[in-house]
Design an enzyme around this catalytic site. Structure first.
Site, short mmCIF file in Angstrom:
data_model
loop_
_atom_site.label_atom_id
_atom_site.label_comp_id
_atom_site.label_asym_id
_atom_site.label_seq_id
_atom_site.Cartn_x
_atom_site.Cartn_y
_atom_site.Cartn_z
CD1 TRP A 11 106.28 31.15 -45.13
CD2 TRP A 11 104.78 32.64 -44.16
NE1 TRP A 11 106.38 32.13 -45.90
CE2 TRP A 11 105.63 32.96 -45.64
CE3 TRP A 11 103.85 33.55 -43.78
CZ2 TRP A 11 105.42 34.47 -46.06
CZ3 TRP A 11 103.72 34.74 -44.45
CH2 TRP A 11 104.32 35.04 -45.53
CG HIS A 97 105.37 19.16 -42.27
ND1 HIS A 97 105.86 19.05 -40.56
CD2 HIS A 97 106.13 19.94 -42.88
CE1 HIS A 97 106.96 19.69 -41.00
NE2 HIS A 97 107.40 20.24 -42.19
CD GLU A 167 109.77 18.75 -45.44
OE1 GLU A 167 110.10 20.13 -45.65
OE2 GLU A 167 108.74 18.53 -44.43
N GLY A 173 114.56 22.12 -39.70
CA GLY A 173 115.08 22.98 -38.67
C GLY A 173 116.27 22.69 -38.00
CB SER A 210 118.29 22.32 -42.75
OG SER A 210 117.80 22.35 -41.58
N GLY A 231 111.14 25.85 -45.03
CA GLY A 231 110.51 26.41 -43.88
C GLY A 231 111.01 27.72 -43.36
N GLY A 232 112.04 27.80 -42.51
CA GLY A 232 112.45 28.96 -41.79
C GLY A 232 113.17 29.76 -42.74
P1 PGA Z 1 112.92 24.07 -42.47
O1 PGA Z 1 111.67 23.68 -42.56
O2 PGA Z 1 113.46 24.68 -43.96
O3 PGA Z 1 112.92 25.14 -41.51
O4 PGA Z 1 114.08 22.97 -41.84
C1 PGA Z 1 111.08 22.74 -43.53
C2 PGA Z 1 109.78 22.07 -43.16
O5 PGA Z 1 109.36 21.72 -42.20
O6 PGA Z 1 108.95 22.03 -44.31
#
Ligand code: PGA
Length: 249
Positions: A11, A97, A167, A173, A210, A231-232
């Site tokens: 989050w 991260h 990632e 994002g 993403s 994430g989002g």
């Molecule tokens: P995202 O973020 O799904 O919004 O791209 C993933 C993350 O940073 O762990």
């Protein structure tokens, strides 16, 4: 045998405290209504971890932290130790991260310290690795990722379970994701690296960056993808539930 996925919600510093608590309650209610065989981990902001642990106390959902300090206690203003997260009931911790690496100047040496401390606890680490856009464009993506693995020492430390989240920094994002082949290739290189070094029986390699309701089924179908770090899309209840449901198909 079905390869049960691991779905981790990151989050970040979202949403507000009160919206976060409402979202936790609402996710809990929806998860109780569907069939889930994946491991679900939610990593909310630290200030609502206690609420999350209470809300999900009778649930299959586990709670994790988004980071931790490597010392157990000490003069570290504003920090929270791995031991504090363990004591409160967190079962997982996201480590390294790319936003921590960029905004808090965390390097692989510090990430090693964190993993080494977590090794003394019951917490399962979720180590994030990933290349920059320039590294990807220069054909150096896998070298960058393998260097992060090597320098963080995750390959040599012994854990009951190790989770690596691949990632790509440019995918976080942005709405952009690597191709299937690119994901498959990096995942297999990560696994190969871990398989050949140290005690690495229980390794899970997740994809993150993403992940959304449109692309998740395709990502989950890629050979070597054991789950997702989201994430989002994990901040929208309906989307997060759809992502969880996609792992059941
Ligand atoms: P995202 O973020 O799904 O919004 O791209 C993933 C993350 O940073 O762990």
């Amino acid at each position: 045998m079905k390869n049960h996925k691991i779905i981790v919600a990151n989050w970040k510093m979202n949403p507000s405290i009160f919206q976060g608590i409402e979202l936790l309650k609402s996710i809990n209610q929806s998860i109780n209504e569907i069939k889930v065989s994946s491991k679900i981990v939610i990593c909310p902001p630290s200030l609502i971890i206690r609420d999350a642990l209470i809300i999900f106390s009778n649930s299959i959902v586990s709670i994790g932290s988004q980071d931790c300090h490597h010392a157990e206690i000490g003069p570290y203003t504003g920090d929270l130790s791995y031991k504090m997260f363990e004591d409160i009931g967190c079962e997982y911790a996201i480590i390294g991260h790319s936003e921590r690496r960029a905004n808090h100047f965390e390097d692989n040496k510090l990430i090693f310290e964190k993993l080494n401390s977590i090794n003394r606890s019951k917490i399962i680490p979720i180590l994030c690795v990933g290349e920059s856009f320039v590294e990807r464009k220069s054909g150096l993506a896998s070298e960058a990722v393998i260097r992060q693995i090597d320098e963080s020492g995750i390959n040599k430390l012994e854990f009951d379970q190790k989770i690596i989240a691949y990632e790509p920094i440019w995918a976080i994002g942005s709405g952009k994701i690597p191709t299937r082949d690119e994901i498959m290739s990096i995942h297999s290189k990560i696994r190969e690296k871990l398989d050949t070094e140290g005690n690495n029986k229980n390794i899970k390699v997740l994809y993150g960056g993403s992940v959304n309701t449109q692309n998740v089924s395709d990502i989950f179908s890629i050979n070597g993808v054991d789950g997702a770090l989201v994430g989002g899309a994990s901040l929208k209840k309906a989307d997060f539930i759809k992502i969880i449901e996609s792992a059941e198909i």
